[in-house]
Design a protein around this motif. Structure first.
Motif, PDB file in Angstrom:
ATOM      1  N   SER A  66      -0.479   2.652 -10.583  1.00  0.00           N
ATOM      2  CA  SER A  66      -0.210   1.902  -9.356  1.00  0.00           C
ATOM      3  C   SER A  66      -1.038   0.631  -9.241  1.00  0.00           C
ATOM      4  O   SER A  66      -0.751  -0.226  -8.406  1.00  0.00           O
ATOM      5  CB  SER A  66      -0.501   2.794  -8.140  1.00  0.00           C
ATOM      6  OG  SER A  66      -1.883   3.125  -8.082  1.00  0.00           O
ATOM      7  N   HIS A 119       0.809  -1.214   0.000  1.00  0.00           N
ATOM      8  CA  HIS A 119       0.000   0.000   0.000  1.00  0.00           C
ATOM      9  C   HIS A 119       0.846   1.270   0.000  1.00  0.00           C
ATOM     10  O   HIS A 119       0.310   2.354   0.232  1.00  0.00           O
ATOM     11  CB  HIS A 119      -0.934   0.007   1.212  1.00  0.00           C
ATOM     12  CG  HIS A 119      -2.029  -1.005   1.128  1.00  0.00           C
ATOM     13  ND1 HIS A 119      -2.825  -1.337   2.198  1.00  0.00           N
ATOM     14  CD2 HIS A 119      -2.461  -1.773   0.094  1.00  0.00           C
ATOM     15  CE1 HIS A 119      -3.699  -2.261   1.832  1.00  0.00           C
ATOM     16  NE2 HIS A 119      -3.500  -2.542   0.560  1.00  0.00           N
ATOM     17  N   TYR A 120       2.135   1.146  -0.269  1.00  0.00           N
ATOM     18  CA  TYR A 120       2.969   2.345  -0.299  1.00  0.00           C
ATOM     19  C   TYR A 120       2.937   2.984  -1.680  1.00  0.00           C
ATOM     20  O   TYR A 120       3.946   3.128  -2.364  1.00  0.00           O
ATOM     21  CB  TYR A 120       4.403   2.020   0.134  1.00  0.00           C
ATOM     22  CG  TYR A 120       4.583   2.126   1.631  1.00  0.00           C
ATOM     23  CD1 TYR A 120       4.791   3.362   2.241  1.00  0.00           C
ATOM     24  CD2 TYR A 120       4.489   1.005   2.440  1.00  0.00           C
ATOM     25  CE1 TYR A 120       4.922   3.467   3.615  1.00  0.00           C
ATOM     26  CE2 TYR A 120       4.622   1.098   3.818  1.00  0.00           C
ATOM     27  CZ  TYR A 120       4.840   2.341   4.397  1.00  0.00           C
ATOM     28  OH  TYR A 120       4.966   2.447   5.767  1.00  0.00           O
ATOM     29  N   THR A 121       1.732   3.370  -2.108  1.00  0.00           N
ATOM     30  CA  THR A 121       1.560   4.141  -3.332  1.00  0.00           C
ATOM     31  C   THR A 121       1.340   5.601  -2.944  1.00  0.00           C
ATOM     32  O   THR A 121       1.070   5.918  -1.780  1.00  0.00           O
ATOM     33  CB  THR A 121       0.357   3.646  -4.144  1.00  0.00           C
ATOM     34  OG1 THR A 121      -0.853   3.952  -3.414  1.00  0.00           O
ATOM     35  CG2 THR A 121       0.432   2.136  -4.373  1.00  0.00           C
ATOM     36  N   GLU A 125      -1.163   7.466  -3.656  1.00  0.00           N
ATOM     37  CA  GLU A 125      -2.538   7.704  -3.215  1.00  0.00           C
ATOM     38  C   GLU A 125      -2.773   7.161  -1.805  1.00  0.00           C
ATOM     39  O   GLU A 125      -3.489   7.776  -1.011  1.00  0.00           O
ATOM     40  CB  GLU A 125      -3.524   7.080  -4.210  1.00  0.00           C
ATOM     41  CG  GLU A 125      -3.369   7.568  -5.642  1.00  0.00           C
ATOM     42  CD  GLU A 125      -3.237   9.079  -5.750  1.00  0.00           C
ATOM     43  OE1 GLU A 125      -3.911   9.802  -4.999  1.00  0.00           O
ATOM     44  OE2 GLU A 125      -2.439   9.545  -6.586  1.00  0.00           O
ATOM     45  N   HIS A 126      -2.189   6.010  -1.474  1.00  0.00           N
ATOM     46  CA  HIS A 126      -2.312   5.496  -0.107  1.00  0.00           C
ATOM     47  C   HIS A 126      -1.649   6.446   0.893  1.00  0.00           C
ATOM     48  O   HIS A 126      -2.176   6.692   1.987  1.00  0.00           O
ATOM     49  CB  HIS A 126      -1.677   4.107   0.000  1.00  0.00           C
ATOM     50  CG  HIS A 126      -2.538   3.001  -0.521  1.00  0.00           C
ATOM     51  ND1 HIS A 126      -2.483   2.578  -1.825  1.00  0.00           N
ATOM     52  CD2 HIS A 126      -3.493   2.242   0.086  1.00  0.00           C
ATOM     53  CE1 HIS A 126      -3.350   1.588  -2.001  1.00  0.00           C
ATOM     54  NE2 HIS A 126      -3.978   1.370  -0.862  1.00  0.00           N
TER      55      HIS A 126
END
Length: 271
Positions: free
Chosen positions: A196, A49-51, A53-54
């Motif tokens: 992503s 989840h290290y995008t 947007e996250h």
């Protein structure tokens, strides 16, 4: 159904050419410390989840909630699932944390869960997410230092994938009490092959008191590519105001009157 997009441009005629700069005050900023018997609930992002947007949506979340209706009150959710209220007394200290509500023990603690989130809807109502996909609408009564009442859940429902509560408003229409709640999700999207692999959705839910029972009246979902800088329900639920770098949210009505008219103003900020 696509939302309308508007751009805000700077009117340079309004700029002051003689303005030098803001001067920061050197006065000490007051800080307060209080001992807790349980830590604030903090949920770390998973490696997947290290995008961008996250990180925008959940990576820099403020766990302390200032009460806009009661200036001296601060609230947070601890790792025991308790909603705790603190009061600043005499501008010098914090009062002892006081439990006003506790999330149910059967709330799922899945690997994909998010931090609990709180929106103080009005002086007497609040919207709460347990971080696992469950929404609570709570009648709080008058909050503040002089209030010692527990919050009462009048609507509890599982709404699918985990979300955070961005904003909520309360109003009365034709004698019926209505709450509008705006939720944010970042979801896996198999059609997103160039980026992503995730897309962003805003879900706008209308809950109304029908025959002494609160029920979902409408559910609408806006799907886009970017977590908005700002998103809120317009007073009386007449629409949404969204400021985003990437305009182009698509709108779906998944529950309710599909002929209803929605007013959306999506803004791309430009200089």
């Amino acid at each position: 159904m696509a939302a309308s997009n508007y751009s805000l441009k700077v009117n340079r005629d309004l700029l002051d050419p003689n303005f030098e700069s803001y001067r920061l005050s050197l006065d000490a900023i007051p800080t307060y410390n209080v001992e807790l018997d349980a830590a604030v609930e903090e949920v770390k992002l998973k490696d997947s989840h290290y995008t961008l947007e996250h990180m925008r949506a959940f990576g820099m979340y403020n766990y302390l909630h200032l009460d806009p209706w009661y200036d001296d009150s601060v609230l947070f959710v601890d790792c025991k699932g308790r909603v705790l209220s603190l009061t600043v007394t005499l501008d010098t200290a914090l009062g002892k944390p006081r439990e006003v509500y506790r999330l149910s023990d059967d709330s799922e603690r899945s690997d994909d869960r998010l931090c609990a989130s709180l929106s103080l809807t009005s002086a007497t109502w609040a919207a709460l997410s347990d971080g696992s996909g469950r929404l609570y609408l709570l009648r709080t009564g008058k909050r503040g230092d002089s209030s010692h009442s527990k919050w009462e859940p009048l609507f509890v429902e599982d709404l699918g994938e985990p979300f955070t509560v961005l904003h909520s408003v309360s109003h009365v229409q034709s004698g019926v009490h209505i709450m509008e709640v705006l939720l944010l999700r970042v979801q896996k999207d198999p059609t997103e092959t160039k980026g992503s692999g995730f897309s962003v959705s805003l879900e706008w839910i209308t809950v109304a008191n029908a025959e002494k029972k609160y029920e979902v009246r409408k559910r609408r979902v806006l799907r886009g590519k970017s977590v908005p800088h700002y998103a809120a329900v317009v007073p009386k639920g007449k629409g949404l105001m969204v400021a985003s770098e990437k305009p182009g949210f698509d709108i779906d009505v998944i529950y309710g009157d599909k002929s209803a008219v929605f007013i959306f103003c999506l803004v791309k900020l430009t200089v």
